[in-house]
Write a protein that holds these residues in place. Structure first.
Motif, PDB file in Angstrom:
ATOM      1  N   UNK A   1      -4.082 -18.206  15.439  1.00 24.83           N
ATOM      2  CA  UNK A   1      -2.779 -17.596  15.212  1.00 24.83           C
ATOM      3  C   UNK A   1      -2.067 -17.389  16.535  1.00 24.83           C
ATOM      4  N   UNK A   2      -0.873 -17.949  16.661  1.00 27.38           N
ATOM      5  CA  UNK A   2      -0.084 -17.838  17.889  1.00 27.38           C
ATOM      6  C   UNK A   2       1.242 -17.157  17.566  1.00 27.38           C
ATOM      7  N   UNK A   3       1.585 -16.125  18.332  1.00 25.04           N
ATOM      8  CA  UNK A   3       2.831 -15.387  18.113  1.00 25.04           C
ATOM      9  C   UNK A   3       4.016 -16.327  18.239  1.00 25.04           C
ATOM     10  N   UNK A   4       4.911 -16.268  17.277  1.00 19.29           N
ATOM     11  CA  UNK A   4       6.095 -17.114  17.280  1.00 19.29           C
ATOM     12  C   UNK A   4       7.253 -16.342  16.663  1.00 19.29           C
ATOM     13  N   UNK A   5       8.166 -15.855  17.504  1.00 20.57           N
ATOM     14  CA  UNK A   5       9.277 -15.049  17.015  1.00 20.57           C
ATOM     15  C   UNK A   5       8.768 -13.788  16.348  1.00 20.57           C
ATOM     16  N   UNK A   6       9.225 -13.527  15.127  1.00 22.91           N
ATOM     17  CA  UNK A   6       8.790 -12.352  14.386  1.00 22.91           C
ATOM     18  C   UNK A   6       7.498 -12.607  13.613  1.00 22.91           C
ATOM     19  N   UNK A   7       6.967 -13.807  13.705  1.00 21.94           N
ATOM     20  CA  UNK A   7       5.772 -14.132  12.944  1.00 21.94           C
ATOM     21  C   UNK A   7       4.702 -14.779  13.785  1.00 21.94           C
TER      22      UNK A   7
ATOM     23  N   UNK B   1      -4.948 -36.753  -6.884  1.00 23.07           N
ATOM     24  CA  UNK B   1      -5.086 -35.448  -6.237  1.00 23.07           C
ATOM     25  C   UNK B   1      -6.550 -35.025  -6.255  1.00 23.07           C
ATOM     26  N   UNK B   2      -7.069 -34.657  -5.091  1.00 25.35           N
ATOM     27  CA  UNK B   2      -8.427 -34.149  -4.961  1.00 25.35           C
ATOM     28  C   UNK B   2      -8.344 -32.688  -4.557  1.00 25.35           C
ATOM     29  N   UNK B   3      -9.063 -31.832  -5.271  1.00 22.69           N
ATOM     30  CA  UNK B   3      -9.059 -30.397  -4.977  1.00 22.69           C
ATOM     31  C   UNK B   3     -10.434 -29.970  -4.502  1.00 22.69           C
ATOM     32  N   UNK B   4     -10.491 -29.359  -3.317  1.00 20.23           N
ATOM     33  CA  UNK B   4     -11.757 -28.932  -2.716  1.00 20.23           C
ATOM     34  C   UNK B   4     -11.767 -27.408  -2.590  1.00 20.23           C
ATOM     35  N   UNK B   5     -12.774 -26.786  -3.179  1.00 21.31           N
ATOM     36  CA  UNK B   5     -12.852 -25.330  -3.224  1.00 21.31           C
ATOM     37  C   UNK B   5     -14.067 -24.823  -2.437  1.00 21.31           C
ATOM     38  N   UNK B   6     -13.894 -23.824  -1.563  1.00 16.04           N
ATOM     39  CA  UNK B   6     -15.039 -23.238  -0.843  1.00 16.04           C
ATOM     40  C   UNK B   6     -15.987 -22.577  -1.852  1.00 16.04           C
ATOM     41  N   UNK B   7     -17.279 -22.912  -1.775  1.00 18.60           N
ATOM     42  CA  UNK B   7     -18.249 -22.377  -2.729  1.00 18.60           C
ATOM     43  C   UNK B   7     -19.258 -21.424  -2.094  1.00 18.60           C
ATOM     44  N   UNK B   8     -19.170 -21.217  -0.788  1.00 18.92           N
ATOM     45  CA  UNK B   8     -20.168 -20.373  -0.127  1.00 18.92           C
ATOM     46  C   UNK B   8     -19.614 -19.029   0.328  1.00 18.92           C
ATOM     47  N   UNK B   9     -18.488 -18.621  -0.267  1.00 14.92           N
ATOM     48  CA  UNK B   9     -17.845 -17.347   0.103  1.00 14.92           C
ATOM     49  C   UNK B   9     -17.779 -17.191   1.622  1.00 14.92           C
ATOM     50  N   UNK B  10     -17.087 -18.105   2.292  1.00 11.53           N
ATOM     51  CA  UNK B  10     -17.046 -18.052   3.760  1.00 11.53           C
ATOM     52  C   UNK B  10     -16.398 -16.775   4.274  1.00 11.53           C
ATOM     53  N   UNK B  11     -16.816 -16.346   5.445  1.00 10.28           N
ATOM     54  CA  UNK B  11     -16.192 -15.191   6.077  1.00 10.28           C
ATOM     55  C   UNK B  11     -14.876 -15.580   6.726  1.00 10.28           C
ATOM     56  N   UNK B  12     -14.104 -14.601   7.181  1.00  7.68           N
ATOM     57  CA  UNK B  12     -12.819 -14.886   7.841  1.00  7.68           C
ATOM     58  C   UNK B  12     -13.018 -15.701   9.113  1.00  7.68           C
ATOM     59  N   UNK B  13     -12.047 -16.548   9.382  1.00  5.03           N
ATOM     60  CA  UNK B  13     -12.040 -17.313  10.621  1.00  5.03           C
ATOM     61  C   UNK B  13     -11.158 -16.661  11.683  1.00  5.03           C
ATOM     62  N   UNK B  14     -10.340 -15.684  11.279  1.00  7.98           N
ATOM     63  CA  UNK B  14      -9.411 -15.049  12.219  1.00  7.98           C
ATOM     64  C   UNK B  14      -9.096 -13.636  11.756  1.00  7.98           C
ATOM     65  N   UNK B  15      -8.956 -12.726  12.701  1.00 14.84           N
ATOM     66  CA  UNK B  15      -8.486 -11.374  12.408  1.00 14.84           C
ATOM     67  C   UNK B  15      -7.447 -10.991  13.446  1.00 14.84           C
ATOM     68  N   UNK B  16      -6.314 -10.494  12.985  1.00 13.96           N
ATOM     69  CA  UNK B  16      -5.233 -10.074  13.882  1.00 13.96           C
ATOM     70  C   UNK B  16      -4.776  -8.670  13.488  1.00 13.96           C
ATOM     71  N   UNK B  17      -4.543  -7.827  14.463  1.00 11.26           N
ATOM     72  CA  UNK B  17      -3.992  -6.498  14.223  1.00 11.26           C
ATOM     73  C   UNK B  17      -2.473  -6.637  14.217  1.00 11.26           C
ATOM     74  N   UNK B  18      -1.849  -6.494  13.049  1.00 15.13           N
ATOM     75  CA  UNK B  18      -0.427  -6.791  12.904  1.00 15.13           C
ATOM     76  C   UNK B  18       0.396  -5.535  12.653  1.00 15.13           C
ATOM     77  N   UNK B  19       1.694  -5.660  12.885  1.00 13.02           N
ATOM     78  CA  UNK B  19       2.660  -4.589  12.615  1.00 13.02           C
ATOM     79  C   UNK B  19       3.629  -5.098  11.570  1.00 13.02           C
ATOM     80  N   UNK B  20       3.638  -4.470  10.400  1.00 10.62           N
ATOM     81  CA  UNK B  20       4.519  -4.902   9.336  1.00 10.62           C
ATOM     82  C   UNK B  20       5.970  -4.575   9.604  1.00 10.62           C
ATOM     83  N   UNK B  21       6.864  -5.368   9.014  1.00 12.18           N
ATOM     84  CA  UNK B  21       8.302  -5.168   9.220  1.00 12.18           C
ATOM     85  C   UNK B  21       8.747  -3.793   8.742  1.00 12.18           C
ATOM     86  N   UNK B  22       8.090  -3.284   7.667  1.00 11.09           N
ATOM     87  CA  UNK B  22       8.476  -1.984   7.142  1.00 11.09           C
ATOM     88  C   UNK B  22       7.835  -0.830   7.874  1.00 11.09           C
TER      89      UNK B  22
END
Length: 234
Positions: free
Chosen positions: A55-61, A149-170
Motif C-alpha cells: 500500500x502506497x499513499x496516493x493523495x487522499x487514498x 472465466x476461471x474463478x480461483x478461491x483461497x481455501x486455506x483461510x490465509x492471513x492478512x498480507x498488509x496492515x495499515x493504520x488509517x484515518x477515516x474521512x469522517x
C-alpha cells in the motif's frame, strides 16, 4: 548557563523527539501463501502462490498492489498475447469491513499450453471511511481468457498480507485491529472507498503542530525572561 540557552536546548530536544517519532513505520507487511482452488472450463485446478500486497499513499487514498509469485492455473491451449485478463478482490478487516477491487493488464507475452499462468500485478485504490488498523487479505481471483472465466478461491483461510493504520474521512474510530499482517491504480473499491492519510503520518503532523506550539511557548518564555531581566536591571 543562561535561562535563554536552557530554553533553546529544551526546544531542540522537543523537536528532535518529534522527528524520531515521525520516522515510525506506517504499515506492516509479509508475504502469505494462498492455496487457490480454481473452477475452470476443463475442470478443477489449483496451486499455492505466495501473495504480496503493498500500500502506497496516493493523495487522499492508497494505491494497493497485489503480486503473485507463482501461477495458479493453466490452459490446455496457448493463450496469445493479450488473451488473458486477471482481476481479484482484496478483503478488508480490522477497523473496516469490505472489499477492494484490483485488476491488471492483459498478458504481455503468449502463455504456452499446460504451463502455469503468470498473473500480472493487480492494482486498485482504497479510501477508508473509519479510523484504525485495517488489514488487507487476498480474496477471489478471476481470470478471463478466450471467452471463458476461471474463478480461483483461497481455501486455506490465509492471513492478512498488509496492515495499515488509517484515518477515516469522517474521523470516526472503532479502535479495531487484527493481528499479523502483510504488506494500484485501476479498479475501484467497495465497502471502504479510497484511503486517507495513515495514522502514523497524521501523528507526525500532530507532533509537528505540537512542536510549533512548544516553539511559540518557548519564544514567549524567552521574551518574558528578557523583559523581566530588563526591569530588574532598571
Amino acid at each position: 548557563m543562561s535561562n535563554q540557552k536552557r530554553t533553546t536546548l529544551a526546544l531542540a530536544a522537543a523537536l528532535a523527539g518529534s522527528i524520531v517519532v515521525a520516522g515510525a513505520p506506517a504499515a506492516y507487511a509479509e508475504v502469505v501463501d494462498v492455496n487457490y482452488q480454481c473452477v475452470t472450463p476443463i475442470g478443477p485446478k489449483g496451486a499455492v502462490s505466495p501473495i504480496d500486497i503493498k500500500g502506497v499513499k496516493s493523495g487522499d487514498g492508497y494505491k494497493l498492489t497485489m503480486s503473485f509469485q507463482k501461477g495458479v492455473s493453466s490452459s490446455p491451449v496457448e493463450l496469445g498475447k493479450g488473451a488473458m485478463n486477471p482481476s481479484a478482490v482484496i478483503e478488508l478487516g480490522g477497523a473496516e469491513e469490505g472489499k477492494v477491487q484490483v485488476s491488471g493488464p492483459a498478458n504481455a507475452e503468449a502463455i504456452p499450453a499446460n504451463t502455469p499462468i503468470k498473473i500480472s500485478d493487480l492494482s486498485g485504490t482504497y479510501t477508508p471511511k473509519k479510523s484504525g488498523k485495517v488489514t488487507f487479505t487476498a480474496g477471489v481471483l478471476t481470470i478471463k481468457a478466450l471467452g471463458t472465466t476461471t474463478t480461483c478461491t483461497p481455501k486455506n483461510s490465509p492471513g492478512p498480507s498488509l496492515e495499515i493504520d488509517v484515518q477515516g474521512a469522517g474521523g470516526s474510530s472503532d479502535g479495531g485491529s487484527t493481528g499479523g499482517s502483510t504488506g494500484g491504480s485501476s479498479g475501484g473499491s467497495t465497502g471502504g472507498g479510497e484511503l486517507p492519510r495513515t495514522g502514523p503520518l497524521d501523528s507526525a503532523a500532530a507532533l509537528g503542530t505540537l512542536g510549533g506550539t512548544v516553539l511559540l511557548t518557548g519564544a514567549a518564555g524567552v521574551l518574558w525572561l528578557t523583559r523581566r531581566g530588563q526591569r530588574s536591571a532598571g
